[in-house]
Write a protein that holds these residues in place. Structure first.
Motif, PDB file in Angstrom:
ATOM      1  N   ILE A   1      42.554  35.256  42.605  1.00 29.49           N
ATOM      2  CA  ILE A   1      42.260  34.180  41.658  1.00 29.49           C
ATOM      3  C   ILE A   1      40.970  34.480  40.902  1.00 29.49           C
ATOM      4  O   ILE A   1      40.901  34.322  39.678  1.00 29.49           O
ATOM      5  CB  ILE A   1      42.176  32.818  42.382  1.00 29.49           C
ATOM      6  CG1 ILE A   1      43.564  32.370  42.798  1.00 29.49           C
ATOM      7  CG2 ILE A   1      41.506  31.763  41.507  1.00 29.49           C
ATOM      8  CD1 ILE A   1      43.578  31.168  43.721  1.00 29.49           C
ATOM      9  N   LYS A   2      39.961  34.927  41.620  1.00 32.86           N
ATOM     10  CA  LYS A   2      38.682  35.255  40.978  1.00 32.86           C
ATOM     11  C   LYS A   2      38.880  36.372  39.952  1.00 32.86           C
ATOM     12  O   LYS A   2      38.356  36.305  38.835  1.00 32.86           O
ATOM     13  CB  LYS A   2      37.658  35.667  42.029  1.00 32.86           C
ATOM     14  CG  LYS A   2      36.291  35.921  41.472  1.00 32.86           C
ATOM     15  CD  LYS A   2      35.302  36.264  42.557  1.00 32.86           C
ATOM     16  CE  LYS A   2      33.936  36.550  41.964  1.00 32.86           C
ATOM     17  NZ  LYS A   2      32.960  36.949  42.960  1.00 32.86           N
ATOM     18  N   THR A   3      39.630  37.407  40.327  1.00 37.74           N
ATOM     19  CA  THR A   3      39.903  38.517  39.411  1.00 37.74           C
ATOM     20  C   THR A   3      40.644  38.025  38.174  1.00 37.74           C
ATOM     21  O   THR A   3      40.290  38.390  37.039  1.00 37.74           O
ATOM     22  CB  THR A   3      40.738  39.605  40.118  1.00 37.74           C
ATOM     23  OG1 THR A   3      40.030  40.055  41.276  1.00 37.74           O
ATOM     24  CG2 THR A   3      41.019  40.776  39.202  1.00 37.74           C
ATOM     25  N   LEU A   4      41.640  37.188  38.380  1.00 42.77           N
ATOM     26  CA  LEU A   4      42.418  36.674  37.250  1.00 42.77           C
ATOM     27  C   LEU A   4      41.566  35.777  36.356  1.00 42.77           C
ATOM     28  O   LEU A   4      41.701  35.811  35.126  1.00 42.77           O
ATOM     29  CB  LEU A   4      43.652  35.926  37.746  1.00 42.77           C
ATOM     30  CG  LEU A   4      44.730  36.799  38.397  1.00 42.77           C
ATOM     31  CD1 LEU A   4      45.816  35.931  39.016  1.00 42.77           C
ATOM     32  CD2 LEU A   4      45.323  37.774  37.402  1.00 42.77           C
ATOM     33  N   GLN A   5      40.671  34.993  36.950  1.00 44.05           N
ATOM     34  CA  GLN A   5      39.782  34.151  36.155  1.00 44.05           C
ATOM     35  C   GLN A   5      38.842  35.008  35.316  1.00 44.05           C
ATOM     36  O   GLN A   5      38.594  34.700  34.142  1.00 44.05           O
ATOM     37  CB  GLN A   5      38.967  33.215  37.057  1.00 44.05           C
ATOM     38  CG  GLN A   5      39.773  32.059  37.606  1.00 44.05           C
ATOM     39  CD  GLN A   5      38.982  31.205  38.583  1.00 44.05           C
ATOM     40  OE1 GLN A   5      38.050  31.671  39.224  1.00 44.05           O
ATOM     41  NE2 GLN A   5      39.372  29.946  38.693  1.00 44.05           N
ATOM     42  N   GLU A   6      38.329  36.086  35.897  1.00 47.13           N
ATOM     43  CA  GLU A   6      37.455  36.989  35.147  1.00 47.13           C
ATOM     44  C   GLU A   6      38.217  37.624  33.986  1.00 47.13           C
ATOM     45  O   GLU A   6      37.691  37.740  32.880  1.00 47.13           O
ATOM     46  CB  GLU A   6      36.882  38.064  36.068  1.00 47.13           C
ATOM     47  CG  GLU A   6      35.858  37.538  37.051  1.00 47.13           C
ATOM     48  CD  GLU A   6      35.451  38.558  38.100  1.00 47.13           C
ATOM     49  OE1 GLU A   6      35.986  39.690  38.098  1.00 47.13           O
ATOM     50  OE2 GLU A   6      34.582  38.220  38.927  1.00 47.13           O
TER      51      GLU A   6
ATOM     52  N   LEU B   1      40.814  36.347  32.477  1.00 47.12           N
ATOM     53  CA  LEU B   1      41.060  35.287  31.500  1.00 47.12           C
ATOM     54  C   LEU B   1      39.818  35.042  30.655  1.00 47.12           C
ATOM     55  O   LEU B   1      39.911  34.923  29.416  1.00 47.12           O
ATOM     56  CB  LEU B   1      41.475  33.997  32.207  1.00 47.12           C
ATOM     57  CG  LEU B   1      41.699  32.781  31.306  1.00 47.12           C
ATOM     58  CD1 LEU B   1      42.822  33.052  30.309  1.00 47.12           C
ATOM     59  CD2 LEU B   1      41.993  31.552  32.139  1.00 47.12           C
ATOM     60  N   GLU B   2      38.663  34.994  31.279  1.00 48.83           N
ATOM     61  CA  GLU B   2      37.421  34.806  30.530  1.00 48.83           C
ATOM     62  C   GLU B   2      37.193  35.955  29.557  1.00 48.83           C
ATOM     63  O   GLU B   2      36.777  35.733  28.409  1.00 48.83           O
ATOM     64  CB  GLU B   2      36.241  34.676  31.492  1.00 48.83           C
ATOM     65  CG  GLU B   2      36.238  33.368  32.265  1.00 48.83           C
ATOM     66  CD  GLU B   2      35.175  33.318  33.359  1.00 48.83           C
ATOM     67  OE1 GLU B   2      34.333  34.241  33.423  1.00 48.83           O
ATOM     68  OE2 GLU B   2      35.197  32.356  34.135  1.00 48.83           O
ATOM     69  N   GLN B   3      37.466  37.187  29.995  1.00 49.88           N
ATOM     70  CA  GLN B   3      37.308  38.350  29.111  1.00 49.88           C
ATOM     71  C   GLN B   3      38.277  38.265  27.932  1.00 49.88           C
ATOM     72  O   GLN B   3      37.901  38.542  26.788  1.00 49.88           O
ATOM     73  CB  GLN B   3      37.522  39.657  29.889  1.00 49.88           C
ATOM     74  CG  GLN B   3      37.338  40.903  29.055  1.00 49.88           C
ATOM     75  CD  GLN B   3      35.938  41.039  28.496  1.00 49.88           C
ATOM     76  OE1 GLN B   3      34.964  40.791  29.193  1.00 49.88           O
ATOM     77  NE2 GLN B   3      35.831  41.412  27.236  1.00 49.88           N
ATOM     78  N   LYS B   4      39.512  37.873  28.220  1.00 46.70           N
ATOM     79  CA  LYS B   4      40.506  37.745  27.147  1.00 46.70           C
ATOM     80  C   LYS B   4      40.083  36.661  26.164  1.00 46.70           C
ATOM     81  O   LYS B   4      40.256  36.815  24.948  1.00 46.70           O
ATOM     82  CB  LYS B   4      41.902  37.427  27.710  1.00 46.70           C
ATOM     83  CG  LYS B   4      42.487  38.498  28.593  1.00 46.70           C
ATOM     84  CD  LYS B   4      42.723  39.781  27.851  1.00 46.70           C
ATOM     85  CE  LYS B   4      43.339  40.811  28.773  1.00 46.70           C
ATOM     86  NZ  LYS B   4      43.449  42.112  28.181  1.00 46.70           N
ATOM     87  N   ASN B   5      39.528  35.567  26.664  1.00 41.78           N
ATOM     88  CA  ASN B   5      39.048  34.508  25.773  1.00 41.78           C
ATOM     89  C   ASN B   5      37.899  35.004  24.902  1.00 41.78           C
ATOM     90  O   ASN B   5      37.846  34.698  23.708  1.00 41.78           O
ATOM     91  CB  ASN B   5      38.612  33.267  26.572  1.00 41.78           C
ATOM     92  CG  ASN B   5      39.790  32.442  27.027  1.00 41.78           C
ATOM     93  OD1 ASN B   5      40.847  32.453  26.401  1.00 41.78           O
ATOM     94  ND2 ASN B   5      39.628  31.725  28.121  1.00 41.78           N
TER      95      ASN B   5
END
Length: 98
Positions: A43-48, A50-54
Motif C-alpha cells: 500500500i505504501k509503495t502504491l501510494q508513493e 500514485l503521488e509521483q503520477k499526480n
C-alpha cells in the motif's frame, strides 16, 4: 486405573490438545501478521507511485498550458507582423500618391 488417574489422564490429554491448538493458532497469527506487513508495504509503495503520477500529471498539465501560451504568443506575433506589413504597404501607397 482409579477415578483420579482417569481424570488426570484426561486432563493431560486436554492440556496437550490445548498446547497443540495454541501452537497452531500462534503460527496462524504470525502468518497473518506477515501478510498484514506485506500488504502495508505494498500500500505504501502504491501510494508513493500514485503521488509521483499526480506530480507528473501536474507537470504535464503545466507544460501543456505553457505550450498553448507559446502557441498563442506565436500566433499573436504572426498577426502583429502581418499588421505591420499591411501598415507599411499603406504608408508606401500613400507616399507614392504625394
Amino acid at each position: 486405573m482409579t477415578e483420579g488417574e482417569k481424570a488426570l489422564a484426561t486432563f493431560q490429554t486436554r492440556v496437550r490438545q490445548m498446547i497443540l491448538r495454541f501452537q497452531e493458532l500462534k503460527k496462524e497469527n504470525e502468518e497473518l501478521y506477515s501478510m498484514v506487513d506485506k500488504n502495508e508495504k505494498e500500500i505504501k509503495t502504491l501510494q508513493e507511485k500514485l503521488e509521483q503520477k499526480n506530480r507528473d500529471y501536474q507537470s504535464l498539465k503545466m507544460a501543456k498550458m505553457m505550450e498553448i501560451s507559446d502557441g498563442d504568443l506565436q500566433g499573436a506575433k504572426d498577426r502583429l507582423a502581418k499588421l505591420i506589413r499591411d501598415v507599411n504597404k499603406c504608408i508606401a501607397i500613400l507616399s507614392d500618391e504625394k
